[in-house]
Structure formats: C-alpha cells, structure tokens
Design a protein around this motif. Sequence first.
Motif, mmCIF file in Angstrom:
data_model
loop_
_atom_site.group_PDB
_atom_site.id
_atom_site.type_symbol
_atom_site.label_atom_id
_atom_site.label_comp_id
_atom_site.label_asym_id
_atom_site.label_seq_id
_atom_site.Cartn_x
_atom_site.Cartn_y
_atom_site.Cartn_z
ATOM 1 N N HIS A 85 0.793 -1.236 0.000
ATOM 2 C CA HIS A 85 0.000 0.000 0.000
ATOM 3 C C HIS A 85 0.829 1.292 0.000
ATOM 4 O O HIS A 85 0.305 2.367 0.305
ATOM 5 C CB HIS A 85 -0.983 0.035 1.173
ATOM 6 C CG HIS A 85 -2.132 -0.918 1.041
ATOM 7 N ND1 HIS A 85 -2.731 -1.210 -0.171
ATOM 8 C CD2 HIS A 85 -2.813 -1.641 1.968
ATOM 9 C CE1 HIS A 85 -3.723 -2.073 0.030
ATOM 10 N NE2 HIS A 85 -3.793 -2.362 1.302
ATOM 11 N N ARG A 89 0.706 6.271 3.925
ATOM 12 C CA ARG A 89 -0.110 6.003 5.116
ATOM 13 C C ARG A 89 0.712 5.903 6.395
ATOM 14 O O ARG A 89 0.122 5.807 7.473
ATOM 15 C CB ARG A 89 -0.951 4.739 4.928
ATOM 16 C CG ARG A 89 -0.149 3.452 4.783
ATOM 17 C CD ARG A 89 -1.077 2.250 4.704
ATOM 18 N NE ARG A 89 -0.344 1.006 4.554
ATOM 19 C CZ ARG A 89 -0.852 -0.188 4.805
ATOM 20 N NH1 ARG A 89 -2.099 -0.297 5.212
ATOM 21 N NH2 ARG A 89 -0.150 -1.284 4.633
ATOM 22 N N HIS A 167 -8.578 3.861 1.126
ATOM 23 C CA HIS A 167 -8.853 2.523 1.685
ATOM 24 C C HIS A 167 -9.924 2.631 2.792
ATOM 25 O O HIS A 167 -9.640 2.402 3.972
ATOM 26 C CB HIS A 167 -7.535 1.992 2.243
ATOM 27 C CG HIS A 167 -7.497 0.534 2.527
ATOM 28 N ND1 HIS A 167 -8.424 -0.100 3.317
ATOM 29 C CD2 HIS A 167 -6.632 -0.421 2.126
ATOM 30 C CE1 HIS A 167 -8.109 -1.376 3.401
ATOM 31 N NE2 HIS A 167 -7.026 -1.601 2.682
ATOM 32 N N ASP A 212 -11.613 -10.211 -1.490
ATOM 33 C CA ASP A 212 -10.524 -9.270 -1.772
ATOM 34 C C ASP A 212 -10.453 -9.093 -3.292
ATOM 35 O O ASP A 212 -9.725 -9.801 -3.984
ATOM 36 C CB ASP A 212 -9.209 -9.836 -1.204
ATOM 37 C CG ASP A 212 -8.092 -8.805 -1.205
ATOM 38 O OD1 ASP A 212 -8.289 -7.717 -1.771
ATOM 39 O OD2 ASP A 212 -7.014 -9.110 -0.655
ATOM 40 N N GLU A 271 -13.171 0.661 -1.553
ATOM 41 C CA GLU A 271 -12.074 1.609 -1.750
ATOM 42 C C GLU A 271 -12.078 2.176 -3.163
ATOM 43 O O GLU A 271 -11.894 1.430 -4.125
ATOM 44 C CB GLU A 271 -10.746 0.894 -1.497
ATOM 45 C CG GLU A 271 -10.740 0.062 -0.219
ATOM 46 C CD GLU A 271 -9.548 -0.887 -0.137
ATOM 47 O OE1 GLU A 271 -8.496 -0.582 -0.710
ATOM 48 O OE2 GLU A 271 -9.685 -1.943 0.500
HETATM 49 O O1 LIG Z 1 -3.044 -5.118 6.119
HETATM 50 P P1 LIG Z 1 -2.990 -3.999 5.117
HETATM 51 O O2 LIG Z 1 -1.617 -3.802 4.540
HETATM 52 O O3 LIG Z 1 -3.556 -2.725 5.664
HETATM 53 O O4 LIG Z 1 -3.906 -4.433 3.907
HETATM 54 C C1 LIG Z 1 -5.210 -4.791 4.119
HETATM 55 C C2 LIG Z 1 -5.891 -5.230 2.827
HETATM 56 O O5 LIG Z 1 -6.078 -4.097 2.019
HETATM 57 C C3 LIG Z 1 -6.866 -4.358 0.865
HETATM 58 O O6 LIG Z 1 -7.060 -3.178 0.168
HETATM 59 C C4 LIG Z 1 -6.158 -5.352 -0.010
HETATM 60 O O7 LIG Z 1 -6.947 -5.619 -1.163
HETATM 61 C C5 LIG Z 1 -5.893 -6.613 0.775
HETATM 62 O O8 LIG Z 1 -5.174 -7.540 -0.019
HETATM 63 C C6 LIG Z 1 -5.127 -6.302 2.053
HETATM 64 O O9 LIG Z 1 -5.007 -7.470 2.834
#
Ligand SMILES: O=P(O)(O)OC[C@H]1O[C@@H](O)[C@H](O)[C@@H](O)[C@@H]1O
Length: 314
Positions: A85, A89, A167, A212, A271
């Motif tokens: 990501h 963040r 997100h 997902d 998202e």
């Molecule tokens: O644990 P994170 O890095 O915040 O990500 C959470 C989820 O975020 C989502 O947007 C993804 O599609 C997932 O694959 C991921 O597991």
Amino acid sequence: MSSERVSVELCKGINGLDKVVLREVRGSSAEVYLYGGQVTSWKNDHGEELLFVSNKAIFKPPKAIRGGIPICFPQFASHGSLEQHGFARNRFWTIDNDPPPFPTNSSNKAFVDLILRPSEEDMKIWPHSYEFRLRVTLGSGGDLMLTSRIRNTNTDGKSFSFTFAYHTYFSVSDISEVRVEGLETLDYLDNLKEKQRFTEQGDAITFEFEVDKIYLSTPTKIAILDHEKKRTFVLRKDGLPDAVVWNPWDRKAKAMADFGDDEYKHMLCVEAAAVEKPITLKPGEEWRGRQELSAVPSSYCSGQLDPQRVLLGS
Ligand SMILES: O=P(O)(O)OC[C@H]1O[C@@H](O)[C@H](O)[C@@H](O)[C@@H]1O
C-alpha cells in the motif's frame, strides 16, 4: 480556519499524535491524523461513528492505523516493488496553510488541507519529487469529501507512475446483513486467486466469506446497504475508475495483530482506487482523485434501491 458555523481544531490524539477535528454546525464531525493524512473518525449529527477503526489499532509509527481512511500511495497493495500500500499512510503529513485555489467552493464548510512531500529517505525508495495535497471537507449535510491533488515536481524531466486508493473502512452492524450495489456484472481481479480476472454475476454483492477483489472501470456511484442499521452509505468518486472490496473474514482477522478476531463482522472496506491502469504524470502535471461519502437513513429491503428489481420481484 473557523467561523461561527463550523470549526476546525488542531489537537492531540492517541499517543500524543496531532489530529485535526472538523465540526459542522448540525453536529457531524470528522477527525484527521497528520500521521498518514488519515481520516480516523466520521460521525453523523447524532454522534454515531460511521467509519470502522479497530480496537487494536496501533497509533504509532511505523504501523499504519488500522481503520478509517488510509491513503494508499504511490502503490496499491503489492502491485509494485514498494511496501504494501505504499508509504503515504505511514508518513507525517503537514498542514498546508496556503494551498493553490480549489475549483470547488468550500465556504461554510469545515475543511483542512494537508500536504506530503518526499523526505530524502523516501527519495531512496521512490526517486521522485512530488507534492501530494489532500483536502478533507465536511459538508453542511455531514458528507465527507476527500480530494487528492498529486503533482510531479521532478526537475530531472522524468515522469512517474503510481497506483492509488482511499482505503475506506465502513462501520457496519453485521457483515452478513450488508449488500453492495453498483458493481454487479463488472470484471474484477481476484486477489485471492493470483489477481486473475473474472466477471461478477448479476446480483448485488453479499458477504459470506473472505473477499478481496478489485472491480474494474466501475460506475461513479456505489451504495453500501446496511439492512440492520437501516443505513445506506453512498460513495461517489471521480478520477478513480476502480473499486476494491475487502473483508478479511475470520481466518485472516486472527492473523492480523492490530485487528480483533471478530471485528470482521463489523467492517467492510470499499475503496475508490486507480489500480489496473497506473496514473502517469509528466513533470509539472497534476492528477486529481476525489471521493465523497454520504450516509443516509434507509428502510431498504433487498432490491428496493433498484425499481427494476422490485418490479421483477427478485
Ligand atoms: O493489512 P494492510 O496492509 O492494511 O492491507 C489490508 C488489505 O487491504 C486491501 O485493500 C487489499 O486488497 C488486501 O489484499 C489487504 O489485505
């Protein structure tokens, strides 16, 4: 930054982290942490929280805050070589007191402008110069608007490309009572099946296990219906063609240190995103991506959003 109608206040949040609290005259509010440039609260005029933040969320760098609206930039998930990501963040953003003018009228609205620029350390992992301006606005009806403006400020003549997502973790009463409308019949990439492409069947999306998926080329409006709460979230977006839908369900929930074992029942991520086709900016170019959320009381029963379905009795 304040008037008699609305207020914008900088104060200390959890672990002494700076946060900005936006308040609208009828009583709705929102909170934005400078850590992550992350919205962590959005309440309606009854004081009800509309976003999910985990009870186990860690408000401490370098971990991103689990819940609210993390900003995924310059990479969504693992679609590239950066950390999951991207890094926006878990960086400290600053308040931008003198942003370039906005086309939209924010008078009489509570808003804050944040900015993120790369540090020298960031330039080592993503060697590009940029200005990422984020405006978070609480509208007079309690709507929450996020506008991102990302500008390539490279002086070496180089373009850059990125993927992006707001997100958003919505708070829901019970995931088994929730349906998402607006994504039916669309193509999606399934993250649980090596990002293979599939086509969604005709019905609205409901939840019975881990999901997902990255829906591609989605409409600008998506509805999240919470039957038990009698509430519908409406997500409107611009500049963000894709929409990710994520719920970790029980097994993955247990594997996450900053997420309660049963919390998957009370959240859903939808998202607004640009993933399939990365955004490319030449030096001097700017991209805009906007997401607007509203929460409306509803007495929707299955299908009532779509008169055609009611007529067909399905
Ligand atoms: O644990 P994170 O890095 O915040 O990500 C959470 C989820 O975020 C989502 O947007 C993804 O599609 C997932 O694959 C991921 O597991």
